[in-house]
Design an enzyme around this catalytic site. Structure first.
Site, PDB file in Angstrom:
ATOM      1  N   ASP A  13       0.800  -1.222   0.000  1.00 51.71           N
ATOM      2  CA  ASP A  13       0.000   0.000   0.000  1.00 51.71           C
ATOM      3  C   ASP A  13       0.836   1.277   0.000  1.00 51.71           C
ATOM      4  OD1 ASP A  13      -2.247  -1.649   0.117  1.00 51.71           O
ATOM      5  OD2 ASP A  13      -2.224  -1.664   2.308  1.00 51.71           O
ATOM      6  N   LYS A  16       1.898   2.003  -5.189  1.00 55.38           N
ATOM      7  CA  LYS A  16       2.450   1.410  -6.412  1.00 55.38           C
ATOM      8  C   LYS A  16       1.551   1.673  -7.611  1.00 55.38           C
ATOM      9  CE  LYS A  16       2.372  -2.563  -4.289  1.00 55.38           C
ATOM     10  NZ  LYS A  16       2.044  -2.121  -2.927  1.00 55.38           N
ATOM     11  N   GLY A  40      -4.626  -4.279  -3.758  1.00 54.94           N
ATOM     12  CA  GLY A  40      -5.590  -3.225  -4.048  1.00 54.94           C
ATOM     13  C   GLY A  40      -4.791  -2.007  -4.452  1.00 54.94           C
ATOM     14  N   HIS A  41      -4.772  -1.716  -5.750  1.00 58.71           N
ATOM     15  CA  HIS A  41      -3.949  -0.607  -6.261  1.00 58.71           C
ATOM     16  C   HIS A  41      -4.869   0.514  -6.728  1.00 58.71           C
ATOM     17  CE1 HIS A  41      -0.435  -3.583  -7.202  1.00 58.71           C
ATOM     18  NE2 HIS A  41      -0.760  -3.550  -5.929  1.00 58.71           N
ATOM     19  N   GLN A 223       1.913  -6.126  -3.227  1.00 55.61           N
ATOM     20  CA  GLN A 223       2.368  -6.272  -1.836  1.00 55.61           C
ATOM     21  C   GLN A 223       3.665  -5.481  -1.598  1.00 55.61           C
ATOM     22  OE1 GLN A 223       1.227  -9.580  -3.418  1.00 55.61           O
ATOM     23  NE2 GLN A 223      -0.693  -8.665  -2.816  1.00 55.61           N
TER      24      GLN A 223
HETATM   25  P1  GDP Z   1      -0.746   0.312  -3.594  1.00 48.28           P
HETATM   26  O1  GDP Z   1      -1.358  -0.949  -3.098  1.00 48.28           O
HETATM   27  O2  GDP Z   1       0.720   0.367  -3.328  1.00 48.28           O
HETATM   28  O3  GDP Z   1      -1.061   0.614  -5.028  1.00 48.28           O
HETATM   29  O4  GDP Z   1      -1.386   1.483  -2.730  1.00 48.28           O
HETATM   30  P2  GDP Z   1      -2.939   1.634  -2.311  1.00 48.28           P
HETATM   31  O5  GDP Z   1      -3.709   2.104  -3.484  1.00 48.28           O
HETATM   32  O6  GDP Z   1      -3.407   0.423  -1.602  1.00 48.28           O
HETATM   33  O7  GDP Z   1      -2.836   2.748  -1.193  1.00 48.28           O
HETATM   34  C1  GDP Z   1      -2.329   4.001  -1.455  1.00 48.28           C
HETATM   35  C2  GDP Z   1      -3.438   5.018  -1.125  1.00 48.28           C
HETATM   36  O8  GDP Z   1      -2.862   6.293  -0.998  1.00 48.28           O
HETATM   37  C3  GDP Z   1      -4.476   5.141  -2.201  1.00 48.28           C
HETATM   38  O9  GDP Z   1      -5.688   5.506  -1.608  1.00 48.28           O
HETATM   39  C4  GDP Z   1      -3.934   6.281  -3.072  1.00 48.28           C
HETATM   40  O10 GDP Z   1      -4.961   6.966  -3.784  1.00 48.28           O
HETATM   41  C5  GDP Z   1      -3.339   7.159  -2.022  1.00 48.28           C
HETATM   42  N1  GDP Z   1      -2.164   7.945  -2.453  1.00 48.28           N
HETATM   43  C6  GDP Z   1      -1.174   7.579  -3.305  1.00 48.28           C
HETATM   44  N2  GDP Z   1      -0.225   8.545  -3.341  1.00 48.28           N
HETATM   45  C7  GDP Z   1      -0.618   9.509  -2.466  1.00 48.28           C
HETATM   46  C8  GDP Z   1      -0.045  10.730  -2.033  1.00 48.28           C
HETATM   47  O11 GDP Z   1       1.036  11.128  -2.429  1.00 48.28           O
HETATM   48  N3  GDP Z   1      -0.754  11.454  -1.100  1.00 48.28           N
HETATM   49  C9  GDP Z   1      -1.933  11.032  -0.605  1.00 48.28           C
HETATM   50  N4  GDP Z   1      -2.534  11.794   0.294  1.00 48.28           N
HETATM   51  N5  GDP Z   1      -2.513   9.876  -1.000  1.00 48.28           N
HETATM   52  C10 GDP Z   1      -1.850   9.125  -1.899  1.00 48.28           C
HETATM   53  P1  IMO Z   2      -0.953  -4.190  -2.228  1.00 52.48           P
HETATM   54  O1  IMO Z   2      -0.512  -4.758  -3.545  1.00 52.48           O
HETATM   55  C1  IMO Z   2      -0.998  -4.631   2.107  1.00 52.48           C
HETATM   56  C2  IMO Z   2      -1.116  -8.711   3.691  1.00 52.48           C
HETATM   57  C3  IMO Z   2      -2.360  -9.136   4.441  1.00 52.48           C
HETATM   58  C4  IMO Z   2      -1.759 -10.110   5.432  1.00 52.48           C
HETATM   59  C5  IMO Z   2      -0.672 -10.790   4.623  1.00 52.48           C
HETATM   60  C6  IMO Z   2      -1.072 -12.127   4.033  1.00 52.48           C
HETATM   61  O2  IMO Z   2      -2.239  -3.456  -2.284  1.00 52.48           O
HETATM   62  O3  IMO Z   2       0.142  -3.422  -1.582  1.00 52.48           O
HETATM   63  P2  IMO Z   2      -2.659 -12.789   1.990  1.00 52.48           P
HETATM   64  O4  IMO Z   2      -4.102 -12.510   1.746  1.00 52.48           O
HETATM   65  O5  IMO Z   2      -1.743 -12.249   0.954  1.00 52.48           O
HETATM   66  O6  IMO Z   2      -2.375 -14.231   2.282  1.00 52.48           O
HETATM   67  O7  IMO Z   2      -2.328 -11.999   3.365  1.00 52.48           O
HETATM   68  O8  IMO Z   2      -0.334  -9.893   3.580  1.00 52.48           O
HETATM   69  N1  IMO Z   2      -1.338  -8.195   2.329  1.00 52.48           N
HETATM   70  C7  IMO Z   2      -1.243  -6.897   1.996  1.00 52.48           C
HETATM   71  N2  IMO Z   2      -1.045  -5.805   2.763  1.00 52.48           N
HETATM   72  N3  IMO Z   2      -1.104  -4.504   0.772  1.00 52.48           N
HETATM   73  C8  IMO Z   2      -1.286  -5.577  -0.011  1.00 52.48           C
HETATM   74  O9  IMO Z   2      -1.280  -5.510  -1.359  1.00 52.48           O
HETATM   75  C9  IMO Z   2      -1.410  -6.846   0.601  1.00 52.48           C
HETATM   76  N4  IMO Z   2      -1.619  -8.092   0.139  1.00 52.48           N
HETATM   77  C10 IMO Z   2      -1.560  -8.902   1.206  1.00 52.48           C
HETATM   78  O10 IMO Z   2      -2.986  -8.046   5.055  1.00 52.48           O
HETATM   79  O11 IMO Z   2      -1.124  -9.405   6.465  1.00 52.48           O
HETATM   80 MG    MG Z   3      -2.878  -1.583  -1.848  1.00 53.68          MG
END
Ligand code: GDP
Ligand code: IMO
Ligand code: MG
Length: 430
Positions: A13, A16, A40-41, A223
């Protein structure tokens, strides 16, 4: 030719999705290398939010997007995601391909995931319950079913029935309420197979040709490094390899073809699920970071655990991934703070560590050694150059670069595609 690998440098998270979207503008091909719908991207374009669990974030720019062989694909989830994106006006059909080597997350995998978590009791991992662990177990045990198998009509219905019945016998013993309805699941899977058939190909010839023709390729990792099955905080990890090595095995791209490894580094730290997290904070600061950063899981909605920037983790990531640069994200979340802490090392009794120790007990005992920086206490979300950032914010960026040991290619100051400061474009693309 360029192959740019995007890895999460912390516990996932990091942002990416946003960075892959940014890079896909200058790319010919984007390939997801591992994980499944546990990811979840998020990409935000002019106020519209797109959430991807399986489909590579490059699809929004109309870049050819591939689910690589290292991904585990839940057909129901993929069908749902394709139709949601198409309803939002994204042309998925012309751009998406799925490797026939990618393994299928079968309907019993999430049920087994839930049963395993229940059996772990207080030692639960806190998985996303998407069946990821059980699907990779089947792959490694060599009993999995691959996306390519969904193409062949003849024995498919029979095979699905056999597999579900076999797993139902297992579920019956450990968790009878999780047993699958064979007829219903078979029907759903056959319908999904029909819908997905046009996307499923052997991705080797296409990837190989792209490499030989000098295409610009982005590999989208899911991840993060600390969730890596080998290099993360085992057993509180996922079941795949989110580190740079996984980019090769999960796509068929050779290590020698990789030109850049970009680590996505959140300006503080978050973690979803269980397991040690030395710089975790509680109380008012926890609420502030979670609410300002909207730190709730995209996949499960769970509140993310939050903490200060952990330089020992980020530097470890830089080293094991061979990061050539980083993108710092969510630095705007720290805008209101008077002082900001970062840790560069840990103390555990008499021992000190500059990296996360492999032994989970030792890591759990680590107490961060903090340094404090002055905050900038200004809204930076509209700033578009590094020089224009407030001095304290520039100092914070420099401090992170020193802790991690790599330069910043870009700094993200908000969720939207436009809310980005480009520091050094040559670190991102040719
Ligand atoms: P990922 O799994 O690495 O793709 O990241 P996620 O989408 O799960 O979580 C990142 C969250 O932060 C999302 O809600 C993005 O919209 C948000 N986000 C990404 N870059 C920024 C930033 O620079 N500032 C803020 N405030 N939010 C951001
Ligand atoms: P993105 O790509 C954050 C975590 C779960 C749990 C562990 C194992 O959005 O960054 P699983 O369901 O993979 O067997 O769970 O890994 N986990 C993540 N945490 N971002 C993710 O993906 C994750 N995918 C799995 O919360 O701790
Ligand atoms: Mg994510």
């Amino acid at each position: 030719m360029s192959v740019t690998v995007i890895v999460g440098a912390q516990w996932g998270d990091e942002g990416k999705g946003k960075v892959v979207d940014l890079l896909s503008r200058n790319a010919d091909l984007v390939i997801r290398s591992q994980g499944g719908s546990n990811a979840g991207h998020t990409v935000v374009v002019k106020g519209t939010t797109y959430q991807f669990h399986l489909i590579p974030s490059g699809i929004l720019e109309g870049t050819r997007s591939v689910l690589g062989n290292g991904v585990v694909v839940d057909p129901a989830q993929l069908v749902k995601e394709i139709s949601l994106l198409e309803s939002m006006g994204v042309d998925v059909r012309s751009h998406l391909l799925v490797s026939d080597r990618a393994h299928v997350v079968m309907p019993y995998h999430p049920r087994l995931d839930g049963a395993q978590e229940q059996a772990r009791g207080s030692r639960k991992i806190g998985t996303t319950n998407r069946g990821i662990g059980p699907a990779y177990e089947d792959k490694v045990r060599r009993t999995g079913i691959r996306m390519g198998d969904l193409r062949s009509g003849d024995r498919l219905a029979e095979r699905i029935t056999e597999l579900i019945e076999e797993r139902n016998r297992q579920l019956e013993l450990v968790s009878p309420d999780r047993v699958c309805d064979v007829a219903q699941e078979r029907k759903a899977l056959l319908e999904e197979a029909e819908l997905l058939r046009p996307y499923i190909v052997d991705t080797f010839p296409m990837t190989d040709e792209a490499l030989r023709k000098g295409a610009r390729i982005v590999v989208e990792g899911a991840q993060g490094t600390m969730l890596d099955i080998d290099l993360g905080t085992y057993p509180y990890v996922t079941s795949s390899s989110p580190t740079a090595g996984g980019a090769c095995t999960g796509t068929g791209i050779p290590p020698t073809a990789i030109t850049r490894v970009i680590g996505i580094v959140k300006a503080y730290t978050t973690r979803v699920g269980e397991g040690p997290f030395p710089t975790e904070v509680t109380g008012e600061l926890e609420t502030l970071l979670r609410e300002r950063g909207h730190e709730y899981g995209v996949t499960t909605g769970r509140p993310r655990r939050v903490g200060w920037f952990d330089g020992a983790v980020a530097q470890y990531s830089a080293r094991v991934n061979g990061m050539t640069a980083m993108v710092i994200t969510k630095i705007d979340v720290l805008d209101t703070l008077g002082t900001i802490s970062t840790a560069g090392a840990y103390q555990a009794g008499d021992a000190s560590y500059s990296y996360p120790p492999s032994d989970l007990g030792a890591f759990a005992a680590c107490v961060p050694v903090y340094e404090e920086q002055k905050g900038w206490q200004k809204d930076i979300s509209t700033i578009r150059s590094r020089e224009e950032l407030p001095r304290e914010c520039r100092d914070y960026v420099t401090h992170l670069e020193e802790l991690v040991g790599v330069p910043s290619a870009a700094i993200s100051v908000g969720p939207d595609r436009e809310e980005t400061i480009l520091c050094n474009a040559s670190l991102l693309w040719d």
